[in-house]
Design a protein around this motif. Structure first.
Motif, PDB file in Angstrom:
ATOM      1  N   LEU A   1     -30.112  -1.704 -18.472  1.00 48.33           N
ATOM      2  CA  LEU A   1     -29.691  -2.940 -17.946  1.00 48.33           C
ATOM      3  C   LEU A   1     -28.819  -2.814 -16.905  1.00 48.33           C
ATOM      4  O   LEU A   1     -28.149  -1.845 -16.839  1.00 48.33           O
ATOM      5  CB  LEU A   1     -29.108  -3.598 -19.308  1.00 48.33           C
ATOM      6  N   GLY A   2     -28.704  -4.044 -16.290  1.00 47.35           N
ATOM      7  CA  GLY A   2     -27.738  -4.331 -15.148  1.00 47.35           C
ATOM      8  C   GLY A   2     -26.818  -5.445 -15.368  1.00 47.35           C
ATOM      9  O   GLY A   2     -26.496  -6.122 -14.634  1.00 47.35           O
ATOM     10  N   LEU A   3     -26.161  -5.400 -16.795  1.00 52.58           N
ATOM     11  CA  LEU A   3     -25.013  -6.442 -17.259  1.00 52.58           C
ATOM     12  C   LEU A   3     -24.009  -6.024 -16.076  1.00 52.58           C
ATOM     13  O   LEU A   3     -23.399  -4.976 -15.941  1.00 52.58           O
ATOM     14  CB  LEU A   3     -24.672  -6.284 -18.560  1.00 52.58           C
ATOM     15  N   GLY A   4     -23.549  -6.982 -15.383  1.00 56.41           N
ATOM     16  CA  GLY A   4     -22.561  -7.009 -14.246  1.00 56.41           C
ATOM     17  C   GLY A   4     -22.911  -6.962 -13.052  1.00 56.41           C
ATOM     18  O   GLY A   4     -22.135  -6.970 -12.038  1.00 56.41           O
ATOM     19  N   THR A   5     -24.382  -6.678 -12.904  1.00 57.61           N
ATOM     20  CA  THR A   5     -24.976  -6.526 -11.391  1.00 57.61           C
ATOM     21  C   THR A   5     -25.743  -7.833 -10.985  1.00 57.61           C
ATOM     22  O   THR A   5     -26.202  -7.968 -10.014  1.00 57.61           O
ATOM     23  CB  THR A   5     -25.938  -5.488 -11.439  1.00 57.61           C
ATOM     24  N   GLU A   6     -25.505  -8.968 -11.938  1.00 59.06           N
ATOM     25  CA  GLU A   6     -26.278 -10.242 -11.515  1.00 59.06           C
ATOM     26  C   GLU A   6     -26.293 -10.651 -10.151  1.00 59.06           C
ATOM     27  O   GLU A   6     -27.097 -11.237  -9.463  1.00 59.06           O
ATOM     28  CB  GLU A   6     -26.035 -11.194 -12.329  1.00 59.06           C
ATOM     29  N   ALA A   7     -24.942 -10.688  -9.653  1.00 58.85           N
ATOM     30  CA  ALA A   7     -24.754 -11.331  -8.068  1.00 58.85           C
ATOM     31  C   ALA A   7     -25.573 -10.413  -7.264  1.00 58.85           C
ATOM     32  O   ALA A   7     -26.504 -11.127  -6.314  1.00 58.85           O
ATOM     33  CB  ALA A   7     -23.118 -11.365  -8.004  1.00 58.85           C
ATOM     34  N   LEU A   8     -25.712  -9.152  -7.254  1.00 57.84           N
ATOM     35  CA  LEU A   8     -26.295  -8.459  -6.522  1.00 57.84           C
ATOM     36  C   LEU A   8     -27.741  -8.555  -6.483  1.00 57.84           C
ATOM     37  O   LEU A   8     -28.501  -8.791  -5.647  1.00 57.84           O
ATOM     38  CB  LEU A   8     -25.854  -6.902  -6.595  1.00 57.84           C
ATOM     39  N   VAL A   9     -28.268  -8.458  -7.786  1.00 56.61           N
ATOM     40  CA  VAL A   9     -29.736  -8.444  -8.134  1.00 56.61           C
ATOM     41  C   VAL A   9     -30.226  -9.885  -7.491  1.00 56.61           C
ATOM     42  O   VAL A   9     -31.415  -9.801  -6.808  1.00 56.61           O
ATOM     43  CB  VAL A   9     -29.892  -8.463  -9.481  1.00 56.61           C
ATOM     44  N   VAL A  10     -29.417 -11.068  -7.773  1.00 53.53           N
ATOM     45  CA  VAL A  10     -30.136 -12.341  -7.556  1.00 53.53           C
ATOM     46  C   VAL A  10     -30.087 -12.442  -6.075  1.00 53.53           C
ATOM     47  O   VAL A  10     -30.927 -12.983  -5.227  1.00 53.53           O
ATOM     48  CB  VAL A  10     -29.206 -13.490  -8.200  1.00 53.53           C
ATOM     49  N   ALA A  11     -28.872 -11.897  -5.207  1.00 60.35           N
ATOM     50  CA  ALA A  11     -28.935 -11.974  -3.698  1.00 60.35           C
ATOM     51  C   ALA A  11     -30.199 -11.324  -3.256  1.00 60.35           C
ATOM     52  O   ALA A  11     -30.880 -11.917  -2.208  1.00 60.35           O
ATOM     53  CB  ALA A  11     -27.437 -11.496  -3.295  1.00 60.35           C
ATOM     54  N   ILE A  12     -30.390  -9.993  -3.597  1.00 56.49           N
ATOM     55  CA  ILE A  12     -31.625  -9.133  -3.217  1.00 56.49           C
ATOM     56  C   ILE A  12     -32.800  -9.875  -3.522  1.00 56.49           C
ATOM     57  O   ILE A  12     -33.699 -10.144  -2.607  1.00 56.49           O
ATOM     58  CB  ILE A  12     -31.424  -7.838  -3.664  1.00 56.49           C
ATOM     59  N   ALA A  13     -33.073 -10.482  -4.696  1.00 59.26           N
ATOM     60  CA  ALA A  13     -34.404 -10.909  -4.891  1.00 59.26           C
ATOM     61  C   ALA A  13     -34.628 -12.224  -4.096  1.00 59.26           C
ATOM     62  O   ALA A  13     -35.520 -12.762  -3.542  1.00 59.26           O
ATOM     63  CB  ALA A  13     -34.233 -11.288  -6.506  1.00 59.26           C
ATOM     64  N   SER A  14     -33.546 -13.057  -3.760  1.00 57.72           N
ATOM     65  CA  SER A  14     -33.660 -14.169  -2.881  1.00 57.72           C
ATOM     66  C   SER A  14     -33.998 -13.997  -1.541  1.00 57.72           C
ATOM     67  O   SER A  14     -34.592 -15.014  -0.849  1.00 57.72           O
ATOM     68  CB  SER A  14     -32.401 -15.079  -2.997  1.00 57.72           C
ATOM     69  N   VAL A  15     -34.087 -12.639  -1.048  1.00 58.41           N
ATOM     70  CA  VAL A  15     -34.293 -12.554   0.354  1.00 58.41           C
ATOM     71  C   VAL A  15     -35.705 -11.484   0.333  1.00 58.41           C
ATOM     72  O   VAL A  15     -35.978 -11.249   1.678  1.00 58.41           O
ATOM     73  CB  VAL A  15     -33.314 -11.816   1.298  1.00 58.41           C
ATOM     74  N   ILE A  16     -36.268 -11.378  -0.633  1.00 57.13           N
ATOM     75  CA  ILE A  16     -37.640 -10.565  -0.605  1.00 57.13           C
ATOM     76  C   ILE A  16     -38.549 -11.750  -0.509  1.00 57.13           C
ATOM     77  O   ILE A  16     -38.938 -12.508  -1.307  1.00 57.13           O
ATOM     78  CB  ILE A  16     -37.842  -9.787  -2.052  1.00 57.13           C
ATOM     79  N   HIS A  17     -39.268 -11.668   0.686  1.00 54.51           N
ATOM     80  CA  HIS A  17     -40.484 -12.438   0.946  1.00 54.51           C
ATOM     81  C   HIS A  17     -41.752 -11.718   0.678  1.00 54.51           C
ATOM     82  O   HIS A  17     -41.856 -10.565   0.702  1.00 54.51           O
ATOM     83  CB  HIS A  17     -40.236 -13.100   2.520  1.00 54.51           C
ATOM     84  N   SER A  18     -42.877 -12.450   0.827  1.00 57.09           N
ATOM     85  CA  SER A  18     -44.134 -12.047   0.671  1.00 57.09           C
ATOM     86  C   SER A  18     -44.315 -11.080   1.944  1.00 57.09           C
ATOM     87  O   SER A  18     -44.102 -10.993   2.870  1.00 57.09           O
ATOM     88  CB  SER A  18     -45.200 -13.169   0.743  1.00 57.09           C
ATOM     89  N   GLY A  19     -44.746  -9.706   1.305  1.00 52.83           N
ATOM     90  CA  GLY A  19     -44.886  -8.534   2.360  1.00 52.83           C
ATOM     91  C   GLY A  19     -43.754  -7.669   2.645  1.00 52.83           C
ATOM     92  O   GLY A  19     -43.883  -6.663   3.165  1.00 52.83           O
ATOM     93  N   ASP A  20     -42.579  -7.951   1.998  1.00 52.36           N
ATOM     94  CA  ASP A  20     -41.377  -7.263   2.151  1.00 52.36           C
ATOM     95  C   ASP A  20     -41.462  -6.015   0.934  1.00 52.36           C
ATOM     96  O   ASP A  20     -42.379  -6.189   0.159  1.00 52.36           O
ATOM     97  CB  ASP A  20     -40.112  -7.961   1.861  1.00 52.36           C
ATOM     98  N   SER A  21     -40.753  -5.064   1.005  1.00 56.71           N
ATOM     99  CA  SER A  21     -41.094  -4.071  -0.060  1.00 56.71           C
ATOM    100  C   SER A  21     -39.432  -4.000  -0.599  1.00 56.71           C
ATOM    101  O   SER A  21     -38.619  -3.622   0.027  1.00 56.71           O
ATOM    102  CB  SER A  21     -41.331  -2.617   0.634  1.00 56.71           C
ATOM    103  N   LEU A  22     -39.462  -3.682  -1.825  1.00 53.97           N
ATOM    104  CA  LEU A  22     -38.283  -3.520  -2.651  1.00 53.97           C
ATOM    105  C   LEU A  22     -38.298  -2.090  -3.693  1.00 53.97           C
ATOM    106  O   LEU A  22     -39.258  -2.082  -4.254  1.00 53.97           O
ATOM    107  CB  LEU A  22     -37.843  -4.781  -3.598  1.00 53.97           C
ATOM    108  N   LEU A  23     -37.512  -1.586  -3.145  1.00 60.61           N
ATOM    109  CA  LEU A  23     -37.602   0.069  -3.814  1.00 60.61           C
ATOM    110  C   LEU A  23     -36.310   0.304  -4.914  1.00 60.61           C
ATOM    111  O   LEU A  23     -35.197  -0.017  -4.047  1.00 60.61           O
ATOM    112  CB  LEU A  23     -37.818   1.348  -2.885  1.00 60.61           C
ATOM    113  N   LEU A  24     -36.636   0.495  -5.890  1.00 55.64           N
ATOM    114  CA  LEU A  24     -35.399   0.479  -7.109  1.00 55.64           C
ATOM    115  C   LEU A  24     -35.190   1.864  -7.714  1.00 55.64           C
ATOM    116  O   LEU A  24     -36.054   2.937  -7.364  1.00 55.64           O
ATOM    117  CB  LEU A  24     -35.708  -0.425  -7.862  1.00 55.64           C
TER     118      LEU A  24
END
Lengths: 295, 314
Positions: A33-56
């Motif tokens: 889990l990533g309890l405590g990382t919510e600000a980071l996670v939500v910010a990144i998720a908000s800028v991932i558009h169709s065709g972008d790549s997110l590698l975790l």
């Protein structure tokens, strides 16, 4: 409350729900889990558009919960169900969801940076305005692959954001217990990569920063590094109370705030809106709970 | 078509690469100096085909190829020698494993690694790794040996654009040898087996880059009126190598020639498959029993064809 902030609250709730399952040892797969990382996670998720790549990394639960059309599919995936997010094939540590942009997750530290470089090269070949974001951490900074990846990304001017989630820990060892200090800003400067640091855990600020980064990286076609100071409020892999000497007790019945400091982005939200308003938001989240029925 | 092995292989490969779109072609010194010992000559860029000279970070090169592949783009990586790819094993095993378990919305792109096996020991012990099959075995990546004009043309044409990853491996020892055209009489649908001759009395199956030794043995068989079938085997997961296995079951006499140092060789898997069907098949395995030298040496793999032929006649 802004939409991104509401999503952060939902994410906290969903992670706490899964934490309840972890306490009961529901899953055979190790869930990070990533309890405590919510600000980071939500910010990144908000800028991932169709065709972008997110590698975790292996700590991908929060990202997959936020980005999935049906976040309950993440729980089903942990159960090994064939209607899970990845059809029960990937479990937890390698969980991806290409439909939402999550193309790769790896538990091998820094392994995903070079793969992200390849994805970013793909954007270059397509001549698209897409970009890639890769998550890594303070442990991965110790890997040679981290150095190689940054040098490669800069050498080829790739549209890539490298996010270093610096929570100070590599399993049970703090940074100072295992290595010398690494000044990431100086390293980035030495190879001409833009660097910035975030640490105040304000969701809206983080979203704004990542929106700017997306524009900068795609327009300049050049990589950037963001070091985000986080505090992980759960064990390395498993339920709270945390580790190695963390006395925290995470219970949904206690509310969504885990730690009453700025280390907890949900505490930051509560401070911003006041306890009374915040409680109202918390109460409204009931309808967004995960479907965690065991089938 | 040039008859020099290296020049011919370069021409076959570059002709195909130059037709690929949405492709990154990359390697260390790709477009300068010796052009990676001649491997990467004659490559040209195009609107969606980038040619990149890249730095010395082989682990990253492998990850980049997988990233392109999962983005639906193609990657062709030129590597001077197979030994360098030991640095990419994490990607071959872990990254490729994850990709294979994932259902992507779009077809995967192709990732081809073109390299040479330094099948001699003059560069020193760290430059003589011949065990492509071992990398392939632990990862499920395909590995094709380019040996003759005919097999190289067929394999490169049919495999280079396929979704997924594969190695094309050249033999460094053969670099300046003259090549002759050897006809292919049959091939497995996955190119795991290429058949060059059909005979009635013995099946000769070559592993690694040992086809030249197999040809010498066939020559001896021909001279003495012994009908020999000749095959070359490539590493393909779940190989469809029935044409070679059935031939051995028919002739009931099997010679396996294996030039690798490996003790976990593909030879033994093939042999097991044959003997499982008929334990009465007579066989001999000619391999590099001296093991890998730890000192600079010729490391030449020799086959005593006369002795093997005597065994065939016995």
């Amino acid at each position: 409350m802004e939409n991104c902030e509401l999503i952060a609250l939902k994410l906290r709730l969903w992670q706490m729900e899964i934490n309840e399952d972890l306490k009961k040892k529901r899953f055979k797969v190790p869930v990070h889990l990533g309890l405590g990382t919510e600000a980071l996670v939500v910010a990144i998720a908000s800028v991932i558009h169709s065709g972008d790549s997110l590698l975790l990394t292996h700590r991908n639960a929060a990202f997959n919960l936020v980005l999935a059309e049906d976040p309950s599919a993440v729980v089903r995936e942990y159960d090994g169900s064939d209607d899970g997010l990845a059809f029960g094939q990937l479990g937890s540590m390698n969980l991806v969801n290409p439909r939402s942009g999550v193309v790769y997750s790896s538990s091998i530290l820094a392994n995903n940076i070079s793969v992200a470089c390849g994805c970013a090269f793909g954007h270059r070949i397509s001549q698209s305005q897409n970009f890639s974001v890769v998550l890594t951490g303070d442990g991965a900074m110790e890997e040679g692959a981290f150095y190689e990846g940054l040098v490669f990304a800069k050498s080829h001017q790739l549209p890539l954001v490298i996010v270093v989630d610096n929570n100070d820990y590599s399993m049970a060892s703090t940074t100072s217990e295992r290595r010398c200090e690494i000044d990431l800003s100086m390293f980035c400067k030495s190879i001409g990569v833009n660097y910035l640091q975030l640490s105040d855990n304000d969701v809206q600020t983080y979203v704004t920063v990542f929106e700017s980064l997306r524009d900068a990286v795609t327009s300049a076609s050049s990589p950037a590094v963001v070091e985000v100071k986080t505090t992980l409020l759960n064990q390395h892999a498993g339920p709270t109370p945390g580790w190695p000497s963390d006395p925290m007790k995470v219970e949904i019945s206690h509310g969504l705030v885990i730690e009453e400091t700025v280390s907890d982005p949900i505490f930051v939200l509560r401070e911003k809106y006041g306890i009374k308003n915040f409680s109202k938001f918390e109460n409204e989240l009931g309808s967004t709970k995960l479907n965690r029925d065991v089938r | 078509m040039s008859s020099n092995y290296l020049a011919a292989m370069n021409q076959i490969i570059s002709d195909r690469v130059n037709q690929m779109e949405n492709t990154l072609v990359y390697g260390e010194n790709l477009d300068r100096g010796s052009f990676i010992s001649g491997l990467s000559k004659n490559l040209v860029s195009g609107p969606t085909r980038l040619l990149k000279n890249v730095g010395n970070c082989e682990y990253t090169h492998c990850g980049v190829g997988f990233g392109l592949m999962m983005s639906g783009k193609n990657a062709v990586l030129f590597v001077k020698q197979l030994d360098f790819m030991m640095l990419g094993i994490d990607h071959f095993v872990s990254t490729y494993g994850s990709i294979r378990a994932t259902r992507y919305q779009q077809p995967l792109g192709s990732f081809t690694i073109v390299t040479a096996i330094y099948d001699q020991g003059f560069q020193g012990p760290q430059s003589s790794f011949r065990g492509l099959g071992e990398i392939c075995s632990m990862s499920g990546v395909s590995g094709f040996m380019l040996q003759e004009l005919s097999d190289a043309k067929k394999i490169v044409a049919e495999e280079i654009s396929k979704p997924g990853i594969r190695f094309f491996a050249l033999s460094q020892r053969k670099a300046n040898e003259e090549l002759t055209e050897v006809n292919i009489v049959n091939a497995a649908p996955d190119n795991s087996v290429i058949q060059y001759r059909h005979g009635s009395e013995v099946s000769i199956v070559c592993m690694g880059h040992s086809l030249a030794h197999g040809k010498s043995l066939v020559y001896l068989c021909d001279k003495n009126g012994v009908g020999a079938s000749l095959f070359s085997v490539n590493y393909v997961e779940n190989a469809k190598w029935e044409i070679a296995a059935l031939d051995a079951l028919r002739t009931k006499k099997l010679v396996i020639i294996d030039d690798t140092h490996s003790t976990a060789s593909l030879s033994f898997r093939f042999l097991t498959d044959v003997l499982e069907f008929d334990p009465e098949v007579r066989f001999t395995v000619v391999r590099n029993r001296a093991g890998k030298s730890t000192a600079v040496s010729d490391e030449r793999f020799e086959v005593d064809c006369e002795s093997v032929f005597a065994w065939i006649r016995s």
